[in-house]
Design an enzyme around this catalytic site. Structure first.
Site, PDB file in Angstrom:
ATOM      1  N   TYR A 191      -2.548  30.212  28.202  1.00  0.00           N
ATOM      2  CA  TYR A 191      -2.548  28.894  27.564  1.00  0.00           C
ATOM      3  C   TYR A 191      -3.453  28.905  26.329  1.00  0.00           C
ATOM      4  O   TYR A 191      -3.046  28.470  25.244  1.00  0.00           O
ATOM      5  CB  TYR A 191      -3.013  27.825  28.549  1.00  0.00           C
ATOM      6  CG  TYR A 191      -3.207  26.471  27.908  1.00  0.00           C
ATOM      7  CD1 TYR A 191      -2.105  25.701  27.546  1.00  0.00           C
ATOM      8  CD2 TYR A 191      -4.485  25.981  27.644  1.00  0.00           C
ATOM      9  CE1 TYR A 191      -2.280  24.464  26.933  1.00  0.00           C
ATOM     10  CE2 TYR A 191      -4.657  24.755  27.042  1.00  0.00           C
ATOM     11  CZ  TYR A 191      -3.565  23.999  26.687  1.00  0.00           C
ATOM     12  OH  TYR A 191      -3.740  22.785  26.073  1.00  0.00           O
ATOM     13  N   SER A 212      -5.431  22.183  20.984  1.00  0.00           N
ATOM     14  CA  SER A 212      -6.434  21.993  22.029  1.00  0.00           C
ATOM     15  C   SER A 212      -7.721  22.667  21.599  1.00  0.00           C
ATOM     16  O   SER A 212      -7.696  23.631  20.819  1.00  0.00           O
ATOM     17  CB  SER A 212      -5.944  22.609  23.343  1.00  0.00           C
ATOM     18  OG  SER A 212      -6.984  22.688  24.292  1.00  0.00           O
TER      19      SER A 212
END
Length: 246
Positions: A159, A146
């Site tokens: 995260y 990501s």
């Protein structure tokens, strides 16, 4: 023969984790469309069965289980080898996320996120590398991370930490494995319209999701890097929709 900047991946054998929906399912479809054969894993056996029905049982072999289990990753590779005789690529795509401040998520949620995103990637890489070395001709490792792995945002600290770990892992693996013919690619999409974090910070049907990337956009990126000549490697590919802030 004239030089070509692309190669065919028809007939290659590819394992994909987290393939029961979203980016993983879209990647399976894109690679089968390119002529590849795919072994797919995920926790939802019914979703994997649907994928087999859609793409064909001669082109897809499913393995249900949790990527946090090293044995599941070995079983995924073994299923590919048993059906098609080898493994050419591992797409380490499985991942989960939830939004919230550092004190907002409970211990179990955070543990699952870290184990899935970090250990799940490590186990899939190890299973693939073991097979590549037994074949003696290298392969491809594609890690779907990501943009949060480069710049974390508020309410996603853990995260983002897991995605930073994937970025570091990929960079080190590139230096470690290139000499034996294994390419390592890190694909880092921004927000993508999938089931990711629905009910954990994202709301199904929210208008903002329409401004995000589509899972097919990320699947196309995977296909592009695999179709590069073996003498070429793409180490990092960051992706944003035109409507998202970078």
């Amino acid at each position: 023969m004239p030089y070509s900047p692309t190669r065919s991946i028809e007939g290659t054998v590819i394992a994909i984790t987290g393939a029961s929906s979203g980016i993983g399912a879209a990647t399976a479809a894109a690679l089968v469309d390119a002529g590849a054969r795919v072994a797919v894993c995920g926790r939802r056996e019914d979703r994997l069965a649907k994928l087999v029905t859609e793409l064909g049982d001669d082109k897809v072999v499913p393995v249900a289980g949790d990527v946090r289990d090293p044995a599941l990753n070995d079983a995924l590779v073994a299923a590919a080898v048993r059906k098609w005789g080898r493994l050419d690529t591992m797409v380490a795509n499985a991942g989960i996320g939830a939004y919230g401040g550092i004190m907002d998520l409970d211990d179990a949620e955070l543990t699952e996120m870290v184990e899935t995103n970090v250990l799940g990637t490590v186990w899939s890489v190890r299973s693939a590398v073991k097979q590549f070395r037994s074949q003696g001709d290298g392969g491809d490792l594609v890690i779907v991370a990501s943009v949060a792995g480069f710049r974390g945002g508020a309410d996603e600290a853990v995260y983002a930490g897991t995605k930073h770990a994937q970025v570091g892992l990929a960079g080190s693996l590139d230096r470690e494995l290139r000499a034996e013919g294994t390419r390592v690619t890190l694909i880092c999409p921004a927000g993508t319209h999938t089931e990711f974090a629905i009910g954990a910070g994202r709301i199904e049907g929210s208008a903002v999701l329409d401004s995000y990337l589509h899972p097919e956009d990320v699947a196309h990126a995977v296909r592009v890097v695999l179709e590069q000549p073996r003498a070429v490697r793409t180490t990092v590919w960051q992706m944003w929709s035109m409507q998202q802030q970078s």
